[in-house]
Scaffold this motif. Structure first.
Motif, PDB file in Angstrom:
ATOM      1  N   ASP A  50      37.729  34.667 -43.496  1.00 43.31           N
ATOM      2  CA  ASP A  50      36.642  34.169 -42.833  1.00 43.31           C
ATOM      3  C   ASP A  50      35.759  33.697 -44.112  1.00 43.31           C
ATOM      4  OD1 ASP A  50      35.073  37.400 -42.285  1.00 43.31           O
ATOM      5  OD2 ASP A  50      36.650  36.671 -43.550  1.00 43.31           O
ATOM      6  N   ALA A  51      36.222  33.925 -45.449  1.00 44.75           N
ATOM      7  CA  ALA A  51      35.320  33.387 -46.394  1.00 44.75           C
ATOM      8  C   ALA A  51      35.772  31.944 -46.793  1.00 44.75           C
ATOM      9  CB  ALA A  51      35.770  34.393 -47.464  1.00 44.75           C
ATOM     10  N   ILE A  52      36.593  31.525 -46.058  1.00 37.92           N
ATOM     11  CA  ILE A  52      36.922  30.160 -46.596  1.00 37.92           C
ATOM     12  C   ILE A  52      36.449  29.116 -45.481  1.00 37.92           C
ATOM     13  CG2 ILE A  52      38.779  28.554 -47.521  1.00 37.92           C
ATOM     14  CD1 ILE A  52      40.326  30.918 -48.004  1.00 37.92           C
ATOM     15  N   SER A  53      36.053  27.647 -45.570  1.00 38.09           N
ATOM     16  CA  SER A  53      35.861  26.896 -44.556  1.00 38.09           C
ATOM     17  C   SER A  53      37.025  26.341 -44.230  1.00 38.09           C
ATOM     18  CB  SER A  53      34.689  25.983 -45.240  1.00 38.09           C
ATOM     19  OG  SER A  53      35.430  25.393 -46.074  1.00 38.09           O
ATOM     20  N   LYS A  54      36.678  25.396 -43.169  1.00 43.52           N
ATOM     21  CA  LYS A  54      38.068  24.955 -42.474  1.00 43.52           C
ATOM     22  C   LYS A  54      38.525  23.809 -43.524  1.00 43.52           C
ATOM     23  CE  LYS A  54      39.421  24.036 -37.798  1.00 43.52           C
ATOM     24  NZ  LYS A  54      39.042  24.123 -36.355  1.00 43.52           N
TER      25      LYS A  54
END
Lengths: 386, 519
Positions: free
Chosen positions: B279-283
């Protein structure tokens, strides 16, 4: 705005959660069949567990799917089953095997037109067939023993049989000990030996006792009373009693052995079977018609039934239907061998008989290697260093 | 001039075409052999055998010719042959599946009725259910990446354990076994977790404890298998079936520690890489990250576990999942109310991440693949590939061989005898050495003791002498004293005599006086 990252789950937005709250269509297929899996993933509503409705939500992990995976895997690899039939000639062994597997798998069927001559020594002939039923493939090997018990002097007529069985164990052991072994070792070990007892109606003969005593130690022996249509029901019951007493008196443990019952349920089931051993069977593989209905398999016997009367001048024919449990116990034998205990036969052969052969064999090589000068104990420790 | 150029162009095109045709043909030949199940008797089989043998010769020639201008042509042919050889090795492993139902004198017979052995898979499954299953997972990853949380989420239970600190001196492995039950299936689950991975300053030896642990499990199984009296069907299998490698969500690429560790582990265990705390990385970053990771793994030759695609029923889903590796997962055991349902999620001030939402993370995919679809395959791969490789290496190390140089199989007995004699010889030598040492030590001790004894004797003599001297002195003194006493006694008697004479004289005087008084 600069400095603000769009996280992947922000795109959905808050409002959308509420609208997605209603679950999608529940897939009807059972959990295990993975063919439905792609569809399920798309429609999977957030947090709902798919599949059988009996499970509570959020508590379902899916460990049971391993059963289906195992089933699929075994169906792909197929099964092997090796059975040996032992008995004097003329007791109906080949017919019995054909009836059991409902196809012409016996030696006589594979080699038609050969003259039936009693061989001078016990020979062992194996025939292998692949049979398939509802997607399950089985490689069936039937080993026949013509010449057993047919000579005048039958001493040591069991030796070729014991040698053959041990050879199969040896073959498997060699494959297992290799450094680069095959992924699946071909299994030619005899899983079950059906011994045909001639229907004398009295006691077990010395030959029978000797044979069963020796062989029940290395293989699963299932004794059956052959050609049981020559015994009436009372004679049959008495004969069985006497045989059971004989076996107990000589401490011969036939299949299902009492020592290998795993749990009380097994024991109950096996006790029921043990009371009926040996099964009284009749072998017949021809179709017959009874009252216009096909009875397969069965055999027609001419017994004097009702005397011929004016209306029906011909003597009444009786038909013994092999599948009829009132007539003979063939269905029980078939259920035991195939439908319920086949895997058990294989497991006991692999875990018990093969292991004891292996222990004997490896101990033998130890004893040969130890010279009298050393005489050092501790074989297990040595071998675990190997 | 143009004529020559044109001719060159045409010959180049023709050559390229022939080359592609040859490559295509070789590809098809390998596959069609498998499809037609002709492999056993196929001469292609022998051909590949020779190719395998000639492999290294070919390599040599390649090296020599590499300096020449035919470099690129040879390289392409080499690549083709190498690809075909790899396929051949894979097929060789599966050959037995087909040869099981082939072979001498084996034919298919039709059944004329229902026999009943279609219940065989059910019998097998029932037996397995009674026996129980076991599954072992190894979680490798730095401290704080959410390994324990993910395990809790995956199996929907709370496994006990406290989070580890960052100050571990070395990498340790913590293993715990749990008994899970779902409907009628009993699963003995063992979760092994690394403690202190990636926390040290010097991380060179971080992978060693992990490799040693995996080897130790294989060794235990091998020992059990080699015993004479063994109980394999009741043996609690502790071999690691799946290794979940947690990758930190940096968004850039794999760390070198990750690469090194995965390279060491890939031939020992089935590795499934996952991106933790995704959840720390964007798509968009995520897709780039995944591509970067897969390309790095491929270029470094790390073989991660590929979900099997040979069985039709699972081929499709496994194929799609293979493309999603490594999975980006989020773990959470907290349940939040979203909409009108309780679901596992993580709450942030800017939104909520749902764990079981496909759009948010790949957790559901991981659970599908790991447990619901491929658990049996993971166990089988561990047993047939990794364990067999370990066993082969170990036995060869110990000196066992399958065949003589003359390709006669070594007899079991001979090998065992030879090994046993060797072992006994070693034992004897050790015994001798020990005995020698013992004798020597005894001698030394004896000498010491003798010296001590001598000393004691001397001391004793000295003391005795001292004693005697003193005694003599005392006796002398006694004598002198005695003399004195005697002398004194004499004087005393003399004095007494005098006194008594004096007294007598005096006494007679008193007698006289008394007489006189009376008179």
């Amino acid at each position: 705005a600069p400095g603000q990252r769009l996280l992947c789950w922000e795109e959905v937005g808050k409002g959308q959660f509420l609208s997605r709250g209603t679950p999608g269509p529940e897939p009807v297929a059972p959990m295990g069949s993975s063919m439905e899996a792609p569809a399920m993933l798309e429609e999977l509503p957030p947090g709902a567990a798919p599949g059988k409705g009996a499970h509570e939500l959020f508590g379902y992990v899916g460990i049971e799917a391993v059963l289906d995976q195992m089933r699929v895997k075994t169906m792909k690899t197929g099964f092997e089953f090796n059975i040996m039939v032992v008995g004097q000639s003329g007791l109906g062994k080949s017919t019995m095997v054909n009836t059991l597997f409902k196809s012409k798998v016996s030696r006589k069927a594979s080699q038609p037109g050969q003259e039936e001559r009693i061989p001078k020594t016990v020979q062992l002939q194996s025939v292998t067939h692949v049979i398939e039923e509802k997607g399950v493939k089985m490689k069936l090997t039937v080993t026949d023993t013509p010449g057993f018990g047919d000579q005048i002097n039958n001493e040591n007529c069991w030796d070729p049989i014991i040698k053959y069985i041990n050879e199969q164990y040896e073959r498997y052991l060699r494959e297992e000990i290799l450094i680069t072994r095959k992924r699946k070792i071909p299994d030619t070990r005899v899983h079950g030996c059906v011994y045909f007892v001639p229907p004398t109606g009295h006691w077990l003969r010395p030959l029978d006792l000797e044979f069963m005593r020796r062989l029940s130690k290395i293989v699963n022996v299932v004794p059956v009373i052959a050609k049981a249509d020559t015994l009436t029901l009372e004679e049959r019951a008495e004969f069985k009693q006497r045989i059971q007493q004989d076996l107990k008196a000589h401490a011969i443990s036939v299949y299902p052995q009492e020592d290998f019952d795993e749990d009380p349920d097994d024991r109950l089931l096996n006790n029921v079977i043990r009371e009926k051993i040996p099964f009284a069977v009749v072998g017949a593989d021809q179709e017959h018609q009874v009252n216009g209905r096909r009875v397969t398999p069965g055999c027609t016997l001419t017994w004097v039934g009702a005397l011929p009367t004016a209306t029906s001048p011909q003597p009444a024919l009786s038909c013994l239907a092999v599948e009829n449990p009132m007539h003979c116990e063939f269905p029980m034998l078939r259920d035991l061998l195939i439908r319920s205990h086949l895997q058990d036969l294989k497991d006991i052969t692999h875990n018990v008989h093969y292991e004891s052969y292996r222990v004997r064999r490896l101990n033998e090589s130890n004893r040969v290697a130890l010279s009298p000068a050393n005489g050092l104990p501790g074989k297990d420790e040595d071998d675990s260093n190997l | 001039m143009i004529e020559m150029f044109r001719q060159l162009l045409v010959s180049a095109v023709v050559f390229g075409f022939v080359f592609c045709a040859v490559r295509y043909f070789l590809d098809r030949a390998t596959f069609s052999c498998r499809a037609n199940r002709m492999f056993d008797s196929c001469s292609l089989h022998l051909f590949w055998q020779r190719v395998m043998d000639a492999d290294y010769i070919y390599h040599k020639i390649y090296n020599i010719c590499a300096n020449l201008c035919v470099d690129c042509i040879l390289y392409s042919t080499w690549e083709v042959l190498r690809a075909c050889r790899d396929k051949w090795i894979l097929l060789e492993n599966d050959r037995l599946y087909f040869s099981l139902f082939q072979g001498e004198g084996c034919r298919t017979v039709p059944l004329s009725g229902h026999v009943g052995f279609d219940s065989l898979p059910d019998q097998l499954v029932n037996k397995s259910v009674n026996h129980g299953f076991c599954f072992n997972i190894l979680c490798v990853g730095e401290t704080g990446l959410g390994k324990s949380t993910l395990m809790d989420t995956l199996f929907n239970t709370k496994f006990e354990g406290d989070p580890a600190s960052h100050s571990q001196p070395g990498v340790q492995l913590k293993s715990s076994t749990y008994d899970l039950q779902e409907s009628n299936v009993n699963l003995k689950l063992t979760i092994v977790s690394t403690v202190g991975f990636g926390d040290q300053i010097n991380k060179e030896d971080s992978y060693k404890p992990i490799v040693e642990f995996i080897d130790a499990q294989f060794e235990a199984y091998l020992q059990e298998e080699l015993k004479i009296k063994r109980v394999l069907h009741n043996y609690h299998d502790t071999r690691i079936h799946a290794c979940l490698y947690f990758i930190a969500p940096t968004g850039h690429s794999l760390k070198s520690l990750d690469l090194v560790t995965m390279k060491k582990l890939d031939s020992k265990v089935n590795i499934i890489p996952i991106i933790a705390k995704s959840d720390a990385i964007s798509k968009s970053e995520l897709t780039k990250f995944k591509i970067k990771i897969t390309s790095e793994l491929v270029s470094n030759g790390v073989q991660i576990y590929q979900f099997p695609t040979d069985d039709e029923s699972v081929a499709e889903i496994n194929g799609t999942m293979n493309a999603h590796l490594p999975f980006a997962v989020i773990g959470s055991t907290e349940e939040l109310k979203i909409g009108n349902k309780m679901m596992k999620a993580r709450q942030y001030p800017w939104g909520t991440v749902q764990v079981e939402n496909e759009a948010h993370c790949d957790f559901v995919k991981l659970r599908e693949m790991l447990i619901r679809v491929n658990m049996e395959d993971l166990r089988e791969q561990t047993h047939t590939r990794h364990y067999e490789l370990y066993r082969r290496c170990k036995l060869e190390e110990m000196g066992f061989k399958d065949t003589d140089p003359d390709s006669k199989p070594f007899s079991l007995q001979e090998t065992y005898e030879a090994k046993r004699n060797e072992f006994l010889g070693e034992l004897q030598k050790k015994e001798e050495a020990m005995r020698q040492m013992f004798v020597q030590r005894v001698k030394e001790k004896e000498a010491e003791l003798k010296e001590a004894e001598k000393e004691l004797h001397e001391k004793f003599d000295r003391l005795k002498k001292l004693h005697q001297d003193e005694k003599k002195k005392l006796e002398d003194k006694k004598k002198s004293l005695d003399d004195e006493v005697n002398a004194f006694k004499q004087r005393k008697t003399a004095a007494e005599l005098l006194q008594s004479q004096a007294q007598q004289a005096g006494g007679s005087q008193t007698l006289k006086r008394d007489k006189e008084r009376k008179n």
